[in-house]
Enzyme design. Structure first.
Site, PDB file in Angstrom:
ATOM      1  N   SER A 120       0.839  -1.211   0.000  1.00 58.17           N
ATOM      2  CA  SER A 120       0.000   0.000   0.000  1.00 58.17           C
ATOM      3  C   SER A 120       0.865   1.249   0.000  1.00 58.17           C
ATOM      4  CB  SER A 120      -0.902   0.023   1.230  1.00 58.17           C
ATOM      5  OG  SER A 120      -1.568  -1.189   1.368  1.00 58.17           O
ATOM      6  N   ARG A 178     -10.245 -15.974  -1.658  1.00 58.52           N
ATOM      7  CA  ARG A 178      -9.124 -15.159  -2.172  1.00 58.52           C
ATOM      8  C   ARG A 178      -9.131 -15.186  -3.695  1.00 58.52           C
ATOM      9  NH1 ARG A 178      -4.716 -14.298   2.013  1.00 58.52           N
ATOM     10  NH2 ARG A 178      -5.086 -15.732   3.735  1.00 58.52           N
ATOM     11  N   SER A 190      -2.623 -11.218  -2.958  1.00 59.15           N
ATOM     12  CA  SER A 190      -2.778 -12.144  -4.108  1.00 59.15           C
ATOM     13  C   SER A 190      -1.761 -13.287  -4.031  1.00 59.15           C
ATOM     14  CB  SER A 190      -2.677 -11.385  -5.433  1.00 59.15           C
ATOM     15  OG  SER A 190      -1.626 -10.449  -5.455  1.00 59.15           O
TER      16      SER A 190
END
Ligand SMILES: Nc1ncnc2c1ncn2[C@@H]1O[C@H](COP(=O)(O)OS(=O)(=O)O)[C@@H](OP(=O)(O)O)[C@H]1O
Ligand SMILES: Nc1ncnc2c1ncn2[C@@H]1O[C@H](COP(=O)(O)OP(=O)(O)O)[C@@H](O)[C@H]1O
Length: 383
Positions: A217, A257, A284
């Protein structure tokens, strides 16, 4: 009011949210409301317009009303991009719900609802991943074969498995399926090249993968800020934010997921198609899921960035205190602790916490490495 909107519409950039695209963004949303309202909400954010969380609003009616407000207020903005307008084109399956909207809500905010002019060919589109990996049964044909058309749409790549025609448009089979909808992809009349000329950039997906705490992030938002200072239009799809909205029904099982990554992959592909430098920061953890997203983005426009930060470094950072809880067994299936993380095999970019001289790399330096790659590949230029 009407006059004001006329000028807004004249200057605005348009983007179709077509019923066909719900197959990508809200495939598991049987009601069909969540995905569309979330898409509106995300696009509002991307355009810098007032964003409302879809959950607070009555899906569709209120997003349209909200859009009316956004379009009107954007007339005073100097940014061309903030004059984004949405032309929501409905297919028959959506008409009953949309037709319930009051016309006075629709007219001022330039949302047009019309049924497809083309004759409807009974086609069924499967999950795109299945299309690419699977095979067709006897008797199934692609839409190209039925309509004898070929499209140069950037998202329509690959080849048709039933007629084996290389370069054929989107693979749509006409075989039977559990879905009863009759879907037909309508190509945009505005090409990626048209958008590129105006935006002076080429849309792409920068996919940042790595463990929790690896700095995904931080790098994503540093990139966003630097690109903005270069007058480039970017947008960050961050795991935490998307999990609050579009994917708030999903947990952390392997299946969830996978669905999480599929949805954000489809959304990112739409944003890239709209010309945005789309930065995605998700753990991921599964290679297969990331590779599938690569398949739905135009060739060369998916840039996988691996945050190669060792688990012990991430755990020491433990910005959210989640590693501690995972070690205590309070959180189950935590990536890196008791759930797998599959490193990319051949990512476009690898970012390490320290450089070759053993010096720590700052988030801005990491962001610059990615931006340098984008520049060298021509994504930040009109040609
Ligand atoms: N079990 C488990 N495993 C991993 N992460 C967990 C888990 N539970 C909650 N969290 C928090 O969720 C953030 C990861 O969400 P993602 O959508 O990126 O995950 S995934 O891509 O679907 O694996 C992740 O955020 P980041 O730290 O920003 O990566 C965590 O804060
Ligand atoms: N390059 C860096 N050097 C040192 N600390 C960093 C760096 N990038 C991020 N961090 C710190 O690591 C922690 C986790 O960063 P974050 O971006 O939230 O990771 P992720 O999104 O992968 O979970 C934060 O406290 C952040 O300040």
């Amino acid at each position: 009011m009407r006059e004001q909107n006329k000028s807004v519409i004249f200057f605005c950039r348009t983007l179709f949210l077509d019923g066909m695209q719900r197959n990508g963004t809200d495939e598991t949303d049987k009601d069909g409301r969540g995905g569309v309202s979330m898409a509106f909400s995300l696009l509002h954010s991307a355009a810098g317009l007032s964003a409302h969380t879809s959950r607070r609003l009555h899906p569709l009616r209120d997003t349209v009303a909200d859009h009316s407000h956004a379009t009107t207020s954007s007339s005073s903005s100097s940014s061309a991009f903030s004059s984004l307008s949405f032309l929501c084109k409905s297919h028959s399956s959506r008409l009953p719900r949309l037709s319930a909207l009051r016309p006075e809500l629709l007219l001022p905010c330039s949302v047009q609802i019309q049924e497809s002019q083309r004759p409807t060919v009974p086609t069924v589109r499967r999950n795109r991943f299945e299309e690419e990996l699977g095979t067709y049964s006897k008797g199934e044909r692609c839409l190209d074969t039925i309509q004898g058309k070929n499209s140069n749409s950037s998202r329509n790549r690959g080849y048709c498995r039933c007629c084996s025609r290389a370069g054929a448009t989107r693979v749509i089979c006409s075989g039977s399926s559990s879905s009863s909808s009759s879907l037909q992809w309508q190509d945009s009349l505005v090409t990626m090249e048209d958008r590129r000329r105006i935006l002076q950039q080429k849309g792409c997906v920068v996919w940042i993968t790595g463990l929790s705490g690896s700095g995904k992030s931080t790098v994503a938002f540093a990139m966003d800020r630097i690109l903005n200072s270069m007058s480039k239009v970017s947008y960050v799809l961050d795991g935490d934010k998307i999990r609050e909205g579009l994917c708030n029904d999903l947990g952390f099982s392997e299946k969830d997921r996978q669905e999480n990554i599929r949805r954000v992959g489809e959304t990112a592909a739409l944003f890239a198609d709209a010309g945005l430098i789309t930065v995605v920061s998700f753990i991921s953890p599964y290679r297969r899921d990331r590779d599938r997203v690569r398949q739905v983005v135009p060739v060369g426009s998916f840039i996988e960035v691996f945050m190669d930060v060792p688990l012990d470094v991430c755990e020491k950072r433990d910005a959210k205190g989640l590693y501690k809880l995972a070690r205590q067994g309070v959180i189950k299936a935590f990536t890196g602790i008791d759930d797998p993380y599959e490193k990319p095999v051949n990512p476009e970019i690898v970012i390490r916490a320290v450089n070759e001289h053993g010096v720590c790399v700052t988030p801005d330096e990491m962001a610059q490495i990615i931006i340098h790659h984008l520049t060298s590949k021509g994504f930040l230029a009109a040609e």
